[in-house]
Design an enzyme around this catalytic site. Sequence first.
Site, PDB file in Angstrom:
ATOM      1  N   ASP A 170     -17.744  29.226  -3.614  1.00 36.21           N
ATOM      2  CA  ASP A 170     -19.163  29.345  -3.928  1.00 36.21           C
ATOM      3  C   ASP A 170     -20.035  28.308  -3.214  1.00 36.21           C
ATOM      4  O   ASP A 170     -21.251  28.440  -3.179  1.00 36.21           O
ATOM      5  CB  ASP A 170     -19.381  29.221  -5.442  1.00 36.21           C
ATOM      6  CG  ASP A 170     -18.711  30.365  -6.184  1.00 36.21           C
ATOM      7  OD1 ASP A 170     -18.658  31.460  -5.610  1.00 36.21           O
ATOM      8  OD2 ASP A 170     -18.229  30.153  -7.310  1.00 36.21           O
ATOM      9  N   HIS A 191     -17.623  30.334 -13.469  1.00 40.63           N
ATOM     10  CA  HIS A 191     -16.934  31.332 -12.631  1.00 40.63           C
ATOM     11  C   HIS A 191     -17.962  31.872 -11.627  1.00 40.63           C
ATOM     12  O   HIS A 191     -18.472  31.120 -10.813  1.00 40.63           O
ATOM     13  CB  HIS A 191     -16.354  32.408 -13.575  1.00 40.63           C
ATOM     14  CG  HIS A 191     -15.406  33.370 -12.955  1.00 40.63           C
ATOM     15  ND1 HIS A 191     -14.718  33.124 -11.799  1.00 40.63           N
ATOM     16  CD2 HIS A 191     -15.004  34.614 -13.354  1.00 40.63           C
ATOM     17  CE1 HIS A 191     -13.941  34.173 -11.516  1.00 40.63           C
ATOM     18  NE2 HIS A 191     -14.101  35.103 -12.438  1.00 40.63           N
ATOM     19  N   HIS A 195     -11.525  23.414  -8.559  1.00 38.53           N
ATOM     20  CA  HIS A 195     -10.978  24.747  -8.832  1.00 38.53           C
ATOM     21  C   HIS A 195      -9.872  24.634  -9.877  1.00 38.53           C
ATOM     22  O   HIS A 195      -9.176  23.623  -9.931  1.00 38.53           O
ATOM     23  CB  HIS A 195     -10.410  25.380  -7.561  1.00 38.53           C
ATOM     24  CG  HIS A 195     -10.304  26.871  -7.666  1.00 38.53           C
ATOM     25  ND1 HIS A 195      -9.179  27.490  -8.138  1.00 38.53           N
ATOM     26  CD2 HIS A 195     -11.204  27.846  -7.393  1.00 38.53           C
ATOM     27  CE1 HIS A 195      -9.394  28.792  -8.146  1.00 38.53           C
ATOM     28  NE2 HIS A 195     -10.603  29.047  -7.692  1.00 38.53           N
ATOM     29  N   SER A 203     -12.486  36.803 -14.697  1.00 39.56           N
ATOM     30  CA  SER A 203     -12.905  38.217 -14.665  1.00 39.56           C
ATOM     31  C   SER A 203     -11.697  39.154 -14.598  1.00 39.56           C
ATOM     32  O   SER A 203     -11.652  40.175 -15.301  1.00 39.56           O
ATOM     33  CB  SER A 203     -13.874  38.481 -13.511  1.00 39.56           C
ATOM     34  OG  SER A 203     -13.388  37.956 -12.308  1.00 39.56           O
ATOM     35  N   ARG A 247     -11.709  30.623   1.873  1.00 39.49           N
ATOM     36  CA  ARG A 247     -12.902  31.479   1.918  1.00 39.49           C
ATOM     37  C   ARG A 247     -14.144  30.620   2.189  1.00 39.49           C
ATOM     38  O   ARG A 247     -15.054  31.043   2.880  1.00 39.49           O
ATOM     39  CB  ARG A 247     -13.035  32.252   0.595  1.00 39.49           C
ATOM     40  CG  ARG A 247     -11.797  33.116   0.290  1.00 39.49           C
ATOM     41  CD  ARG A 247     -11.801  33.642  -1.128  1.00 39.49           C
ATOM     42  NE  ARG A 247     -11.835  32.565  -2.108  1.00 39.49           N
ATOM     43  CZ  ARG A 247     -12.041  32.730  -3.408  1.00 39.49           C
ATOM     44  NH1 ARG A 247     -12.227  33.956  -3.882  1.00 39.49           N
ATOM     45  NH2 ARG A 247     -12.054  31.716  -4.241  1.00 39.49           N
TER      46      ARG A 247
END
Length: 425
Positions: free
Chosen positions: A364, A263, A309, A233, A318
């Site tokens: 995610d 993504h 990743h 992005s 995260r």
Amino acid sequence: MSLLKEKLQQILPAQAEDLKNFAKEYGEKVIGEVTIGQAFGGMRGIKGLVCDTSEVPADKGLIIRGTPISEITDKLPEEIFWLLLTGTLPNAEELADLQSDLKSREDVPQYVWDVIDTMPADSHPMTLFNTSLLIMQRESKFAKAYSDGIKKSEYWAYTLEDALDIIAKVPSIAAYIYRKKYADGKRIATDKTADWGTNYVKMLGLEDSKGDFSKVMNLYLTCLSDHEGGNVSSFAASTIGSALSDLYYTLSGGLNGLAGPLHGLAVQECLKWILETMEKFGGTPSLEELEKFTWDTLNSGQVVPGYGHAVLRVTDPRFTAFLEAGRKYCPEDPVFQTVDKVFEVVPKVLQTISKINNPWPNVDASSGCLFYHYGLKEFDYYTVIFSVSRVLGISAQTIINRAYGMPLTRPKSMPSAKFKKEVGA
Ligand code: HAX
């Protein structure tokens, strides 16, 4: 003038001058080489982009302006936006000034609501969100100033104006998309006293009497805001922005990349996968059952969503932040418990497959279950929340690129036959 603009006026021109001199003096210096593997492998590892807002070392994860994300998870997304842009966190007065500036820009033009209302009811929420950004392009202060004729040194200031206008409006737009698709279709007015993330939660209209959901939302919006310059992005956005397309075009285009399953859409895939395991095994599965389900997924040719990743080679910090939030706010939730258990099983399985470069969880894998816990159960919508957050990082990167006077992005492509010829294949 806002305190943010004042601060940027003090620092950006000097930084731009410094980098101009640097690029001039060291322009011919070699910093790497490109292999055939990289050219055919998504350009992984090629050092060809400049990004000062954040970096993602493979062994550490997200670092915003020199500070690891794990040390600033208690900050508000507005503070992070200030940090991304300026390199320092705002003091109380600066934060209040930014928040009141955003409040003054919250009103969304009526035509945005009308367009959302007119689009097909089964449009994906990301389509509704990105279309809303795109149709607001006519509001761009940068585009207007550019067509009126402005100096290059003024580009960033008009881009900042667009960024603040957009950031102020996206929670209302995103919340209405939720209400339109999944609730009673009525808009909830903004709360003029609430911070950016809390206001978003209030406008979603879901239960949050203890305020935990707002805390989790702010944590999410902070953690997902930026991830250096090469992710799909941000890279797509910076390429679009390099043509001096204004921030409405830039964001809408970049966030179309976020809508892809490898993504931003992965967050929806992850929760789907978790719920499938629970459905199959009638509740939180055992470790053995999870291992079997993981193998079944892999053997059917699918990826295990939430793991792996392109850059990271460790557990995403995260992911850890959300796991800790889950342990704090909803330790008894069976979906959260399943996510926690999956973390015990999947890396061990993926480590046995040599082609997989990173068996560890990405962001995610743990965020969706928190939304689910708070009643936000429509996973098609999760990428929209990701987008609201990523608007901060892409906006900051675009403002800085304008200030640095970055040129049009134009890497070299070649026909595959030429690559073969070049290496004598
Ligand atoms: N499950 C199964 N196979 C996996 C895998 C996973 N979780 N992760 C990587 N692989 C496979 C790849 O598909 C690739 O296989 P092929 O060579 O047959 O194509 C191989 O392992 C090498 O891949 P890699 O070098 O380790 O990883 P890539 O840089 O190619 O891809 C991805 C990174 C994130 C796309 C990948 O790990 C993946 O598909 N993960 C699952 C989807 C996901 O979680 N995406 C979210 C990423 C975070 C993000 O950007 N959020 O916005």
